[in-house]
Scaffold this motif. Structure first.
Motif, short mmCIF file in Angstrom:
data_model
loop_
_atom_site.label_atom_id
_atom_site.label_comp_id
_atom_site.label_asym_id
_atom_site.label_seq_id
_atom_site.Cartn_x
_atom_site.Cartn_y
_atom_site.Cartn_z
N THR A 52 -6.42 0.54 -10.44
CA THR A 52 -6.20 1.50 -11.52
C THR A 52 -4.97 1.10 -12.33
OG1 THR A 52 -7.12 3.29 -10.19
CG2 THR A 52 -5.76 3.93 -12.06
N GLY A 53 -5.12 1.06 -13.65
CA GLY A 53 -3.95 0.88 -14.49
C GLY A 53 -3.14 2.16 -14.49
N ARG A 54 -1.83 2.04 -14.35
CA ARG A 54 -1.01 3.26 -14.25
C ARG A 54 0.39 3.01 -14.79
NH1 ARG A 54 -2.03 5.19 -8.92
NH2 ARG A 54 -3.71 3.68 -8.63
N TYR A 55 1.06 4.12 -15.05
CA TYR A 55 2.34 4.13 -15.75
C TYR A 55 3.19 5.25 -15.13
CZ TYR A 55 5.26 5.24 -19.95
OH TYR A 55 6.26 5.50 -20.84
N LEU A 56 4.49 5.03 -14.95
CA LEU A 56 5.38 6.01 -14.34
C LEU A 56 4.93 6.40 -12.93
CD1 LEU A 56 6.17 8.30 -17.39
CD2 LEU A 56 7.53 6.43 -16.46
N HIS A 57 4.52 5.40 -12.17
CA HIS A 57 4.08 5.58 -10.80
C HIS A 57 5.19 5.09 -9.86
CE1 HIS A 57 3.19 1.59 -12.29
NE2 HIS A 57 3.18 1.14 -11.05
N THR A 58 4.90 5.01 -8.58
CA THR A 58 5.84 4.46 -7.61
C THR A 58 5.19 3.32 -6.84
OG1 THR A 58 5.18 6.11 -5.96
CG2 THR A 58 7.12 6.61 -7.31
N ALA A 59 6.02 2.40 -6.35
CA ALA A 59 5.56 1.30 -5.51
C ALA A 59 6.53 1.18 -4.34
CB ALA A 59 5.48 0.00 -6.29
N THR A 60 6.02 1.20 -3.12
CA THR A 60 6.86 1.25 -1.92
C THR A 60 6.44 0.16 -0.94
OG1 THR A 60 6.96 3.65 -2.19
CG2 THR A 60 7.76 2.74 -0.11
N LEU A 61 7.38 -0.68 -0.54
CA LEU A 61 7.10 -1.69 0.47
C LEU A 61 6.98 -1.00 1.83
CD1 LEU A 61 6.86 -4.79 1.05
CD2 LEU A 61 9.30 -4.70 1.64
N LEU A 62 5.84 -1.15 2.47
CA LEU A 62 5.61 -0.54 3.77
C LEU A 62 6.18 -1.42 4.88
CD1 LEU A 62 1.91 0.59 3.21
CD2 LEU A 62 3.99 1.96 2.94
N SER A 63 6.26 -0.86 6.07
CA SER A 63 6.84 -1.59 7.19
C SER A 63 6.04 -2.83 7.55
CB SER A 63 6.94 -0.67 8.41
OG SER A 63 7.74 0.46 8.13
N ASP A 64 4.74 -2.84 7.26
CA ASP A 64 3.90 -4.00 7.60
C ASP A 64 3.84 -5.04 6.49
OD1 ASP A 64 2.32 -2.78 5.69
OD2 ASP A 64 0.69 -2.23 7.06
N GLY A 65 4.64 -4.86 5.41
CA GLY A 65 4.70 -5.85 4.34
C GLY A 65 3.76 -5.58 3.19
N ARG A 66 2.85 -4.61 3.32
CA ARG A 66 1.99 -4.24 2.20
C ARG A 66 2.75 -3.30 1.26
NH1 ARG A 66 -3.04 -1.44 4.46
NH2 ARG A 66 -1.42 -0.40 5.72
N VAL A 67 2.16 -3.04 0.09
CA VAL A 67 2.82 -2.21 -0.91
C VAL A 67 1.92 -1.03 -1.24
CG1 VAL A 67 3.82 -2.11 -3.22
CG2 VAL A 67 3.99 -4.22 -1.87
N LEU A 68 2.47 0.19 -1.13
CA LEU A 68 1.77 1.40 -1.53
C LEU A 68 2.09 1.71 -2.98
CD1 LEU A 68 0.19 4.07 -0.97
CD2 LEU A 68 2.42 5.08 -0.34
N ILE A 69 1.06 1.86 -3.80
CA ILE A 69 1.21 2.20 -5.21
C ILE A 69 0.54 3.54 -5.42
CG2 ILE A 69 0.64 1.51 -7.57
CD1 ILE A 69 0.51 -1.41 -6.21
N ALA A 70 1.30 4.53 -5.92
CA ALA A 70 0.80 5.90 -5.90
C ALA A 70 1.10 6.65 -7.18
CB ALA A 70 1.41 6.66 -4.71
N GLY A 71 0.11 7.46 -7.60
CA GLY A 71 0.29 8.39 -8.70
C GLY A 71 0.52 7.72 -10.03
N GLY A 72 1.20 8.44 -10.94
CA GLY A 72 1.48 7.94 -12.26
C GLY A 72 0.53 8.50 -13.31
N LEU A 73 0.60 7.93 -14.49
CA LEU A 73 -0.28 8.30 -15.59
C LEU A 73 -1.34 7.23 -15.77
CD1 LEU A 73 2.42 9.53 -18.12
CD2 LEU A 73 0.57 10.94 -17.21
N SER A 74 -2.58 7.65 -15.87
CA SER A 74 -3.70 6.74 -16.14
C SER A 74 -4.69 7.48 -17.02
CB SER A 74 -4.35 6.30 -14.82
OG SER A 74 -5.37 5.36 -15.07
N GLY A 75 -4.29 7.68 -18.30
CA GLY A 75 -5.04 8.54 -19.18
C GLY A 75 -4.75 10.00 -18.89
#
Length: 703
Positions: free
Chosen positions: A40-63
């Motif tokens: 999903t394309g998004r704007y004003l969201h968050t990105a968090t490095l997880l303990s296992d090295g993956r990245v959680l990308i959550a919320g934001g504006l997408s239309g």
């Protein structure tokens, strides 16, 4: 500047990332390259490095506000959907907790502020509601405190009114509770946890204007205390903790202009100084910590409110910003995440309510290895007057020694070195409760090495009190097995210092520190047990590099660290290098008692007083042989090529202003005068002087 579009104020979200030092590789060696496309394309969201090295990308504006979330996997370079947020939101915060879960808090949707908070569990891929914040807030700051709680501070209401409250989230009880209030309400602020656990809150937006106010939160008291204001009011800036403990405040905007200025916060003085200028004015940008300590600043909005592709790197040791490779896509309101492989993921961003579905990776090639000097001189401790006298340096065996890393390697013409921050721990990172190793640095590119143990280090005077001060019993402390870890830039001539450890081949299996008496250094063939006892360790038989043991020529180099060794009449008051500072008000009597009486004993503590400006520049250098060892990449070939035929370098010790905060900066002194039977006829008073190079105390007769 403040109003670009109806939703432009949400573009002021600060992605607060940890920062460090500088990459000294050439910009051409650094690049942005495409990776998989986000779901999903998004704007004003968050990105968090997880303990296992993956990245959680959550919320934001997408239309519009979105509840969608996805995971980026660095191993495959792909994005995949995960569970949806309980509540769609943007302008929120996401904080990784010590238990591996992620706290999502605040933000807003088109109906107003979102009071609800939720947790993401990476083991199930699901979000779950946990209740509401004490105060609904968006465009706030959130960070994990050393206690494991999360501080949420400031923010804005849906009418852009600034919020002056703060609250704490407790992961044990899953509840929010109020803590102290800000002295200045603000949104779009920065909050940075300092090394001492305090939190710096700086800048922001309130009452239609940028904020210059700065304050510090103390988790122990729950109170905010004002500090010196920023030199420039700003919002939409970034704030990054540097390896030397200072905080870089960079870019941002006022109501009328975009800023290129930057400043540094010093936690010791609670004040700001200039940090130079960015190569491009920018706000709503991101800053990221690179593995080698570089501060990468990328994207944002420029002076014309245009989204930027440009990026740059800040060097905190010479206050310079240098342009690096451009992103392939102009971005603001995006996120940047340092991955465990040392690369940086940048994704999303946009303008208005539209977000881009592109992502790219910032990378910089390097190789790593270590330089292994035969030995390093850590300190000189000076004998006090009299057999019954002593100086106890407490629990520090390193005495706050400071080594100038940049000066150490500059004698090889093709090399340059910058101080890095791979680790602040010397030796094993799992040190016991009774032994710890630390390194500290300052802005003059020096590092102090300290080992703290439960054993005190006490230096005593000569065997006979009739002698007074005898510098033959001064001690030079030598570390026999240091390893200096380096990374090599892609330009093949730049080295970044990444920390010290000790050579694991040494059977001591620790920092192997030996105290060598000046008498023994002057007489290397002596059979005195006090001189022969350390010789098996000085032989360094465990070392396979070919450097061999400490030789007679090495003894001479070590001996020269003590200025009294070669010049018994040395006078610290006339030393043009200002190596020594007299400690004002510190003078000790050393007079015999009347016949039949007992000598006087004086006991007191002596601590560092302010070092003179000249004294802060005092230094001591010597030539030392070394070997090197590769760990990754082409370190061997690069290192060999760069140093050519050089097999020795200059090691420099110098005074570091930050060492006043580490162990070994004071001493417990006990001075006992001579007995009447000693027939002492020398000076009856001694001044206390501080060695500005090695951080120890010396006694000199009153002239």
């Amino acid at each position: 500047m403040r109003t670009v579009s109806n939703l432009s104020r949400y573009g002021k979200l600060i992605i607060a990332l940890i920062a460090s030092l500088v990459s000294i590789c050439q910009a051409s060696a650094q690049s942005f390259a495409g990776t998989g496309a986000p779901v999903t394309g998004r704007y004003l969201h968050t990105a968090t490095l997880l303990s296992d090295g993956r990245v959680l990308i959550a919320g934001g504006l997408s239309g519009g506000p979105t509840a969608s979330a996805e995971i980026y996997n660095p191993a495959t370079g792909t994005f995949s959907a995960t569970g949806n947020l309980v509540h769609a939101r943007f302008g929120h915060t996401a904080t990784l907790l010590n238990n591996g879960k992620v706290l999502i808090a605040g933000g807003e949707d088109f109906n107003g502020l979102v009071a609800a908070a939720e947790l993401y569990d990476p083991t199930t891929g699901a979000f779950s509601a946990i209740g509401n914040l004490v105060t609904s807030r968006a465009q706030h700051a959130a960070l994990l405190l050393k206690s494991g709680k999360v501080l949420l501070v400031g923010g804005e209401t849906n009418t852009t009114a600034a919020i002056g409250t703060a609250e704490l989230y407790d992961p044990v009880t899953n509840t929010f509770s109020s803590t102290g209030n800000l002295n200045t309400a603000r949104g779009q602020l920065s909050a940075t946890q300092l090394n001492n656990g305090l939190v710096l809150v700086a800048g922001g937006f309130a009452n239609g204007n940028a904020v210059a106010a700065s304050e510090v939160y103390n988790p122990a008291t729950g109170a905010f205390s004002p500090t010196q204001n920023l030199a420039q009011a700003r919002y939409g800036h970034t704030a990054d903790l540097l390896p030397n403990g200072r905080v870089l405040i960079a870019g941002g905007a006022t109501i009328n202009s975009t800023l290129s200025s930057a400043e540094l916060f010093d936690p010791n003085t609670l004040s700001y100084t200039s940090a130079g200028s960015l190569t491009a004015a920018r706000y709503n940008h991101v800053s990221t910590v690179l593995e080698n300590g570089a501060v990468l600043l990328a994207g944002g909005q420029g002076s014309g409110n245009n989204n930027l592709t440009s990026a740059e790197v800040y060097n905190p040791y010479d206050n310079t910003f240098t342009a690096t490779a451009n992103m392939s896509t102009a971005r603001q309101g995006f996120a940047a995440t340092l991955l465990n492989n040392g690369n940086v993921l940048v994704e999303g961003g946009g303008s208005g309510i539209t977000g881009t579905d592109s992502a790219e990776i910032y990378s910089y090639p390097f190789s790593s290895g270590s330089m292994n000097p035969k030995y390093v001189v850590l300190a000189v401790t000076y004998a006090p007057p009299g057999a019954q006298s002593s100086v106890n340096y407490g629990t520090s065996t390193m005495f706050g020694t400071s080594t100038s890393v940049s000066d150490t390697f500059n004698n090889t013409n093709s090399l340059s070195v910058s101080l890095g921050v791979k680790t602040h721990i010397i030796g094993n990172t799992t040190s016991t409760a009774t032994t710890s190793y630390t390194q500290e640095s300052d802005t003059s590119a020096s590092v102090s090495v300290n080992k703290t143990t439960t054993n005190s280090t006490t230096v005593r005077g000569p065997a006979s009190s009739a002698v007074g001060v005898d510098h033959d019993y001064d001690i030079v402390w030598v570390w026999l097995n240091p390893q200096v870890h380096l990374t090599v830039g892609a330009d093949n001539s730049s080295f970044i210092w990444n920390g010290y450890t000790f050579n694991a081949s040494d059977p001591i299996n620790d920092m192997d520190v030996v105290g060598l008496y000046v008498y023994c250094l002057k007489n290397p063939a002596s059979t005195d047990p006090g001189c022969t006892d350390p010789q098996p360790r000085l032989a360094r038989s465990w070392d396979t590099s070919g450097l061999g043991g400490v030789t007679a020529s090495d003894y001479s180099a070590i001996l020269a660290r003590d200025p009294f060794a070669s010049n018994p009449s040395y006078n610290p008051a006339t030393d043009p290098s200002s190596r020594f500072d007299q400690q004002v008000g510190e003078a000790v009597n050393y007079a015999p008692p009347p016949s039949g009486g007992q000598p006087v004993t004086q006991m007191y503590s002596v601590a560092y007083q302010t070092t003179t400006t000249n004294g802060q520049g005092a230094s001591d250098s010597y030539q030392i042989g070394f070997s090197f060892q590769a760990s990754t990449g082409d370190f061997n070939s690069i290192f060999t090529s760069s140093v050519k035929s050089t097999n020795s370098t200059t090691w420099m010790n110098k005074w570091s202003t930050t060492t006043t905060n580490v162990s070994g900066q004071n001493a417990s002194v006990s001075i006992t005068g001579p007995a009447s039977s000693d027939n002492y006829t020398g000076p009856t008073a001694f001044q206390v002087w501080k060695d500005n190079v090695y951080g120890t105390f010396m006694f000199y007769p009153v002239q």
